[in-house]
Design a protein around this motif. Structure first.
Motif, PDB file in Angstrom:
ATOM      1  N   PRO A 324      47.432  11.169   6.185  1.00  0.00           N
ATOM      2  CA  PRO A 324      48.475  10.791   7.306  1.00  0.00           C
ATOM      3  C   PRO A 324      49.832  10.063   7.095  1.00  0.00           C
ATOM      4  O   PRO A 324      50.470   9.818   7.978  1.00  0.00           O
ATOM      5  CB  PRO A 324      47.324   9.606   7.981  1.00  0.00           C
ATOM      6  CG  PRO A 324      46.526   9.558   6.603  1.00  0.00           C
ATOM      7  CD  PRO A 324      46.401  10.669   6.163  1.00  0.00           C
ATOM      8  N   GLU A 325      50.044   9.653   5.806  1.00  0.00           N
ATOM      9  CA  GLU A 325      51.051   9.151   5.541  1.00  0.00           C
ATOM     10  C   GLU A 325      52.541   9.964   5.733  1.00  0.00           C
ATOM     11  O   GLU A 325      53.436   9.418   5.754  1.00  0.00           O
ATOM     12  CB  GLU A 325      51.183   8.562   3.975  1.00  0.00           C
ATOM     13  CG  GLU A 325      50.001   7.530   3.723  1.00  0.00           C
ATOM     14  CD  GLU A 325      48.538   7.949   3.612  1.00  0.00           C
ATOM     15  OE1 GLU A 325      48.578   9.355   3.391  1.00  0.00           O
ATOM     16  OE2 GLU A 325      47.880   7.098   3.362  1.00  0.00           O
ATOM     17  N   GLY A 349      59.981   8.646  20.063  1.00  0.00           N
ATOM     18  CA  GLY A 349      59.772   7.466  19.139  1.00  0.00           C
ATOM     19  C   GLY A 349      59.625   7.945  17.758  1.00  0.00           C
ATOM     20  O   GLY A 349      59.864   9.168  17.377  1.00  0.00           O
ATOM     21  N   THR A 350      59.451   7.089  16.897  1.00  0.00           N
ATOM     22  CA  THR A 350      59.254   7.273  15.476  1.00  0.00           C
ATOM     23  C   THR A 350      57.978   6.486  15.086  1.00  0.00           C
ATOM     24  O   THR A 350      57.686   5.148  15.455  1.00  0.00           O
ATOM     25  CB  THR A 350      60.526   6.348  14.807  1.00  0.00           C
ATOM     26  OG1 THR A 350      61.763   7.308  15.106  1.00  0.00           O
ATOM     27  CG2 THR A 350      60.379   7.013  13.314  1.00  0.00           C
ATOM     28  N   ILE A 351      57.179   7.159  14.046  1.00  0.00           N
ATOM     29  CA  ILE A 351      56.033   6.593  13.630  1.00  0.00           C
ATOM     30  C   ILE A 351      56.624   5.839  12.466  1.00  0.00           C
ATOM     31  O   ILE A 351      56.909   6.180  11.322  1.00  0.00           O
ATOM     32  CB  ILE A 351      54.891   7.684  13.167  1.00  0.00           C
ATOM     33  CG1 ILE A 351      54.410   8.595  14.283  1.00  0.00           C
ATOM     34  CG2 ILE A 351      53.931   7.072  12.549  1.00  0.00           C
ATOM     35  CD1 ILE A 351      53.449   9.687  14.048  1.00  0.00           C
ATOM     36  N   VAL A 352      56.330   4.505  12.463  1.00  0.00           N
ATOM     37  CA  VAL A 352      56.898   3.738  11.507  1.00  0.00           C
ATOM     38  C   VAL A 352      56.035   3.158  10.532  1.00  0.00           C
ATOM     39  O   VAL A 352      56.349   2.740   9.169  1.00  0.00           O
ATOM     40  CB  VAL A 352      57.703   2.687  12.076  1.00  0.00           C
ATOM     41  CG1 VAL A 352      58.897   3.083  12.744  1.00  0.00           C
ATOM     42  CG2 VAL A 352      56.955   1.469  12.767  1.00  0.00           C
ATOM     43  N   ALA A 353      54.804   3.149  10.682  1.00  0.00           N
ATOM     44  CA  ALA A 353      53.726   2.720   9.636  1.00  0.00           C
ATOM     45  C   ALA A 353      52.470   2.936   9.985  1.00  0.00           C
ATOM     46  O   ALA A 353      52.083   3.423  11.185  1.00  0.00           O
ATOM     47  CB  ALA A 353      53.890   1.032   9.752  1.00  0.00           C
ATOM     48  N   ILE A 354      51.514   2.694   9.077  1.00  0.00           N
ATOM     49  CA  ILE A 354      49.986   2.701   9.278  1.00  0.00           C
ATOM     50  C   ILE A 354      49.515   1.545   9.085  1.00  0.00           C
ATOM     51  O   ILE A 354      49.612   1.053   8.026  1.00  0.00           O
ATOM     52  CB  ILE A 354      49.296   4.033   8.495  1.00  0.00           C
ATOM     53  CG1 ILE A 354      49.975   5.302   8.620  1.00  0.00           C
ATOM     54  CG2 ILE A 354      47.853   3.981   8.757  1.00  0.00           C
ATOM     55  CD1 ILE A 354      49.277   6.447   7.999  1.00  0.00           C
ATOM     56  N   THR A 379      45.168   5.137  17.194  1.00  0.00           N
ATOM     57  CA  THR A 379      44.270   5.518  16.093  1.00  0.00           C
ATOM     58  C   THR A 379      44.453   6.867  15.629  1.00  0.00           C
ATOM     59  O   THR A 379      45.209   7.622  16.413  1.00  0.00           O
ATOM     60  CB  THR A 379      42.686   5.503  16.450  1.00  0.00           C
ATOM     61  OG1 THR A 379      42.740   6.298  17.479  1.00  0.00           O
ATOM     62  CG2 THR A 379      42.360   4.114  16.884  1.00  0.00           C
ATOM     63  N   ILE A 380      44.454   7.367  14.343  1.00  0.00           N
ATOM     64  CA  ILE A 380      44.685   8.719  14.156  1.00  0.00           C
ATOM     65  C   ILE A 380      43.921   9.457  14.939  1.00  0.00           C
ATOM     66  O   ILE A 380      44.219  10.617  15.331  1.00  0.00           O
ATOM     67  CB  ILE A 380      44.278   8.775  12.518  1.00  0.00           C
ATOM     68  CG1 ILE A 380      45.218   7.998  11.643  1.00  0.00           C
ATOM     69  CG2 ILE A 380      44.132  10.255  12.364  1.00  0.00           C
ATOM     70  CD1 ILE A 380      44.660   7.909  10.321  1.00  0.00           C
ATOM     71  N   GLN A 381      42.855   9.338  15.354  1.00  0.00           N
ATOM     72  CA  GLN A 381      41.766  10.074  16.184  1.00  0.00           C
ATOM     73  C   GLN A 381      42.561  10.511  17.526  1.00  0.00           C
ATOM     74  O   GLN A 381      42.685  11.476  17.952  1.00  0.00           O
ATOM     75  CB  GLN A 381      40.500   9.396  16.485  1.00  0.00           C
ATOM     76  CG  GLN A 381      39.563  10.299  17.356  1.00  0.00           C
ATOM     77  CD  GLN A 381      38.103   9.831  17.224  1.00  0.00           C
ATOM     78  OE1 GLN A 381      37.657   8.871  16.529  1.00  0.00           O
ATOM     79  NE2 GLN A 381      37.480  10.048  18.484  1.00  0.00           N
ATOM     80  N   GLU A 382      43.095   9.395  18.260  1.00  0.00           N
ATOM     81  CA  GLU A 382      43.841   9.411  19.652  1.00  0.00           C
ATOM     82  C   GLU A 382      45.209  10.259  19.187  1.00  0.00           C
ATOM     83  O   GLU A 382      45.559  11.097  20.207  1.00  0.00           O
ATOM     84  CB  GLU A 382      44.363   7.930  20.042  1.00  0.00           C
ATOM     85  CG  GLU A 382      42.974   7.256  20.312  1.00  0.00           C
ATOM     86  CD  GLU A 382      43.312   5.653  20.894  1.00  0.00           C
ATOM     87  OE1 GLU A 382      42.754   4.910  21.502  1.00  0.00           O
ATOM     88  OE2 GLU A 382      44.599   5.283  20.141  1.00  0.00           O
TER      89      GLU A 382
END
Length: 394
Positions: A324-325, A349-354, A379-382
């Motif tokens: 997922p990273e 948008g931007t995925i900036v962190a987990i 969540t990763i599932q969502e």
């Protein structure tokens, strides 16, 4: 190139269907040597059929319908299958049928149910014998109107019809023979009648537009319900995968996950993985009834699917399970729907962190360009469900 060709085929299909089921039979009926009032039943039947097809044009597009007069049609060689029919094709056909229906309502209203010629008396039928169904004078007027409309496409049809009728009925010549007082009375009467007709036309247009808006609202609700049902199914499939140790990437993963499960649980776990790979990752697989297979047969079926390549568009979903990273610092577009208007808007948008939430679940932190100070957590599932449902584009 294939996409353009496919679009051309669909356009040809629409025109062929209209010709085969509506305009062709209509021209054939008009060419018959009969009283114009004998066509009432045909006109009324066509009006009913058009309204049915506007609600659901699928029988037309698949070649499973009779023509507008209820007559059998020869085998269709260019019709579509139900699997080839999408919302865009349906919308185009409905708009075409709406236009045809509007013309019938406007020009043949006297012959429709409730019209003054709908149930003619014997005397009226006798008087109408001289009015042929192929009146050349009427055809000539239509040709003139079409030419005027081509030269001035933005002109309202009611204005074109008025000018055509004024010329065809020789109103100017008749008025020239009148006295000044008669001309004045007739002009005043015509102005008053024109005002009444405009009011009536505006009301008809308002009712028609309201009807169309209502129909669009109904279709929108149907589409929303369909999307919600599809999303619930996706959520169930993804949840099933997470319930049994996440996505199995190898046969070893399958063996490790199944080792501690009962026979019933084994079948549930394997079916979840098969459904995920076929419905979410869109891997090729032979369609069979999974409920009739034993756990060993299900394992063989899963191994076959596991060996089939994952389409490029679905590869990102598998990447989320593996690493997922990889999505960190990736740009996304996410679809949101306004609950008040029903309109959908894409936000970048931007995925900036987990990060981990209070339930020890991993969540993506998404920062949107439109409002960077209000990040969203999913969540990763969502995120997997949103990508599969077409609500997130990576």
């Amino acid at each position: 190139m294939l996409c353009v060709f496919g679009t051309m085929i669909k356009i040809i299909t629409h025109k062929w269907v209209i010709s085969k089921y509506i305009t062709g039979p209509w021209e054939t009926a008009a060419m018959k040597d009969c009283n114009i009032l004998d066509t009432n039943q045909l006109i009324q039947h066509a009006d009913i059929k058009l309204k049915e097809w506007i609600e659901d044009p699928t029988p037309l597009l698949t070649g499973c319908a009779t023509n507008c007069f209820g007559e059998e049609v020869n085998e269709c060689k260019i019709c579509l299958t139900e699997g080839e029919i999408d919302k865009r094709i349906t919308d185009i056909m409905q708009k075409l049928l709406d236009s045809i229906s509007a013309v019938i309502q406007r020009q043949l209203s006297d012959h429709l149910l409730g019209g003054k010629f709908a149930e003619p008396s014997d005397v009226l039928i006798k008087e109408a014998k001289s009015c042929s169904s192929t009146n050349i004078s009427g055809e000539r007027q239509f040709a003139k109107m079409k030419r005027v409309q081509s030269n001035a496409p933005s002109t309202m049809m009611t204005k074109i019809e008025s000018k055509s009728m004024y010329a065809a009925n020789r109103v100017g010549q008749d008025m020239a023979k009148m006295t000044e007082g008669e001309r004045e009375r007739n002009i005043i009467w015509a102005v008053k009648q024109g005002a009444k007709i405009r009011v009536t036309d505006r009301e008809k247009n308002r009712q028609y537009q309201e009807k169309m808006r209502e129909r669009l609202r109904e279709r929108r609700m149907e589409q929303v319900q369909k999307e919600e049902k599809g999303r619930e199914q996706l959520e169930g499939v993804v949840e099933g995968v997470y319930r049994y140790g996440g996505l199995w990437l190898t046969e070893v993963d399958m063996g490790n996950s199944l080792s501690s499960l009962s026979e019933t649980r084994k079948k549930e776990a394997i079916k979840s993985q098969i459904k995920f790979r076929t419905q979410v990752l869109h891997c090729d697989a032979v369609k069979i009834a999974l409920s009739k297979l034993s756990s060993l047969q299900l394992q063989d079926q899963f191994i076959q699917i596991l060996r089939s390549p994952i389409p490029q568009d679905s590869q990102i979903i598998q990447d989320i399970f593996e690493q997922p990273e990889k999505l960190i610092q990736r740009k996304i577009r996410q679809k949101f729907e306004d609950q008040n208007t029903g309109f959908e808007t894409l936000y970048t948008g931007t995925i900036v962190a987990i990060e981990e939430n209070q339930h020890a679940q991993k969540e993506f932190k998404i920062v949107y360009d439109e409002n960077p100070e209000a990040p969203c957590y999913q969540t990763i599932q969502e995120v997997v469900v949103d990508i599969a449902a077409g609500d997130i584009f990576v």
